[in-house]
Design a protein around this motif. Structure first.
Motif, short mmCIF file in Angstrom:
data_model
loop_
_atom_site.label_atom_id
_atom_site.label_comp_id
_atom_site.label_asym_id
_atom_site.label_seq_id
_atom_site.Cartn_x
_atom_site.Cartn_y
_atom_site.Cartn_z
N GLU A 58 -23.93 -45.95 -1.23
CA GLU A 58 -24.97 -45.75 -2.38
C GLU A 58 -26.14 -44.61 -1.65
O GLU A 58 -26.65 -43.77 -2.30
CB GLU A 58 -25.86 -46.91 -2.40
CG GLU A 58 -25.04 -47.92 -3.44
CD GLU A 58 -25.57 -49.31 -3.75
OE1 GLU A 58 -25.33 -49.82 -4.55
OE2 GLU A 58 -26.24 -49.96 -2.73
N VAL A 76 -24.34 -41.30 -1.87
CA VAL A 76 -24.46 -40.79 -3.22
C VAL A 76 -25.86 -40.38 -3.67
O VAL A 76 -26.08 -39.27 -3.92
CB VAL A 76 -24.01 -41.82 -4.17
CG1 VAL A 76 -24.35 -41.33 -5.69
CG2 VAL A 76 -22.59 -42.06 -4.27
N GLU A 77 -26.88 -41.18 -2.92
CA GLU A 77 -28.20 -40.80 -3.36
C GLU A 77 -28.87 -39.34 -2.77
O GLU A 77 -29.22 -38.40 -3.32
CB GLU A 77 -29.12 -41.91 -2.94
CG GLU A 77 -30.41 -41.67 -3.24
CD GLU A 77 -31.25 -42.75 -2.48
OE1 GLU A 77 -32.76 -42.50 -2.52
OE2 GLU A 77 -31.03 -43.74 -2.64
N GLU A 78 -28.19 -39.48 -1.42
CA GLU A 78 -28.54 -38.18 -0.60
C GLU A 78 -27.82 -37.06 -1.34
O GLU A 78 -28.19 -35.78 -1.40
CB GLU A 78 -28.04 -38.21 0.73
CG GLU A 78 -28.64 -37.45 1.67
CD GLU A 78 -28.30 -37.75 3.18
OE1 GLU A 78 -27.38 -37.19 3.92
OE2 GLU A 78 -28.86 -38.97 3.61
N GLU A 133 -26.72 -36.23 -4.23
CA GLU A 133 -27.08 -35.90 -5.52
C GLU A 133 -28.08 -34.78 -5.29
O GLU A 133 -28.40 -34.21 -6.21
CB GLU A 133 -27.83 -37.07 -6.35
CG GLU A 133 -26.54 -37.83 -6.80
CD GLU A 133 -27.27 -39.10 -7.71
OE1 GLU A 133 -28.33 -39.57 -7.29
OE2 GLU A 133 -26.41 -39.65 -8.56
N CYS A 139 -25.21 -31.77 -3.41
CA CYS A 139 -23.67 -31.67 -3.75
C CYS A 139 -23.58 -30.94 -5.22
O CYS A 139 -22.45 -30.23 -5.43
CB CYS A 139 -23.11 -33.06 -3.83
SG CYS A 139 -22.76 -33.70 -2.10
N VAL A 140 -24.35 -31.31 -6.15
CA VAL A 140 -24.19 -30.66 -7.56
C VAL A 140 -24.25 -29.48 -7.76
O VAL A 140 -23.72 -28.55 -8.59
CB VAL A 140 -25.30 -31.19 -8.54
CG1 VAL A 140 -25.08 -32.78 -8.78
CG2 VAL A 140 -26.61 -31.12 -7.84
N TYR A 184 -19.84 -31.32 -5.92
CA TYR A 184 -19.89 -32.13 -7.18
C TYR A 184 -18.76 -33.03 -7.42
O TYR A 184 -19.03 -34.13 -7.61
CB TYR A 184 -20.04 -31.00 -8.28
CG TYR A 184 -19.98 -31.75 -9.56
CD1 TYR A 184 -21.29 -32.26 -10.04
CD2 TYR A 184 -18.85 -31.74 -10.49
CE1 TYR A 184 -21.42 -33.00 -11.27
CE2 TYR A 184 -19.34 -32.30 -11.57
CZ TYR A 184 -20.32 -32.89 -12.27
OH TYR A 184 -20.40 -33.71 -13.20
N LEU A 191 -18.91 -35.89 -5.06
CA LEU A 191 -19.79 -36.77 -5.49
C LEU A 191 -19.42 -37.62 -6.31
O LEU A 191 -19.55 -38.84 -6.37
CB LEU A 191 -21.21 -35.98 -5.86
CG LEU A 191 -22.22 -36.99 -5.98
CD1 LEU A 191 -22.76 -37.76 -4.96
CD2 LEU A 191 -23.53 -35.98 -6.48
N GLU A 192 -18.60 -37.20 -7.40
CA GLU A 192 -17.88 -37.87 -8.41
C GLU A 192 -17.08 -38.90 -7.92
O GLU A 192 -16.99 -40.14 -8.37
CB GLU A 192 -17.53 -36.92 -9.50
CG GLU A 192 -18.32 -36.38 -10.39
CD GLU A 192 -19.59 -37.12 -10.97
OE1 GLU A 192 -19.08 -38.10 -11.73
OE2 GLU A 192 -20.71 -36.86 -10.81
N LYS A 217 -18.78 -41.89 -6.43
CA LYS A 217 -19.26 -42.76 -7.29
C LYS A 217 -18.12 -43.36 -8.05
O LYS A 217 -18.27 -44.88 -8.15
CB LYS A 217 -19.76 -41.90 -8.63
CG LYS A 217 -21.18 -41.40 -8.09
CD LYS A 217 -21.76 -40.49 -9.29
CE LYS A 217 -23.21 -39.73 -8.90
NZ LYS A 217 -23.70 -38.87 -10.00
#
Length: 124
Positions: free
Chosen positions: A65, A68-70, A72, A75-76, A82, A85-86, A89
């Protein structure tokens, strides 16, 4: 003390005879006590292992978690980032489902331990 089992009884109840020999008693109370004590110990060991697995999974989920938070935040902006990251998740969601299932299994095992404890105390 009960009389030793006859040869007929021994041939018709091989599993109870094995339990009788393991308990060292011709008394059914002693046989049942051994059986339920062993079952209680097995369930208790299973609960300990499941608790360790659950705790490890909780820590893994917490780390994921945070990743993922970091991620976001940056990474996008990258094609590879991206997609990664997906996938993180997706993995996180699966891990949460596994944790829910593990928690349910622990609940059932704890219920079984209480039941075996009641059985053991009945034959003490």
């Amino acid at each position: 003390m009960a009389t030793p089992p006859s040869e007929y009884a021994m041939s018709r109840t091989p599993h109870f005879q094995q339990l009788r020999m393991a308990s060292g008693s011709d008394n059914l109370q002693g046989c049942f006590h051994l059986l339920f004590t062993q079952q209680y110990a097995e369930i208790d060991g299973l609960i300990n292992e499941l608790c360790e697995k659950r705790d490890d999974l909780v820590r893994k989920i917490e780390r994921m978690e945070k990743l993922v938070e970091e991620g976001e935040g940056f990474c996008v902006f990258h094609d590879c980032g991206y997609m990664g990251l997906e996938f993180m998740k997706e993995s996180l969601e699966i891990d949460k489902k596994v944790l829910a299932a593990l928690t349910g299994l622990l609940d059932v095992a704890c219920e079984g331990r209480r039941e075996k404890g009641r059985h053991v105390s009945r034959f003490e």
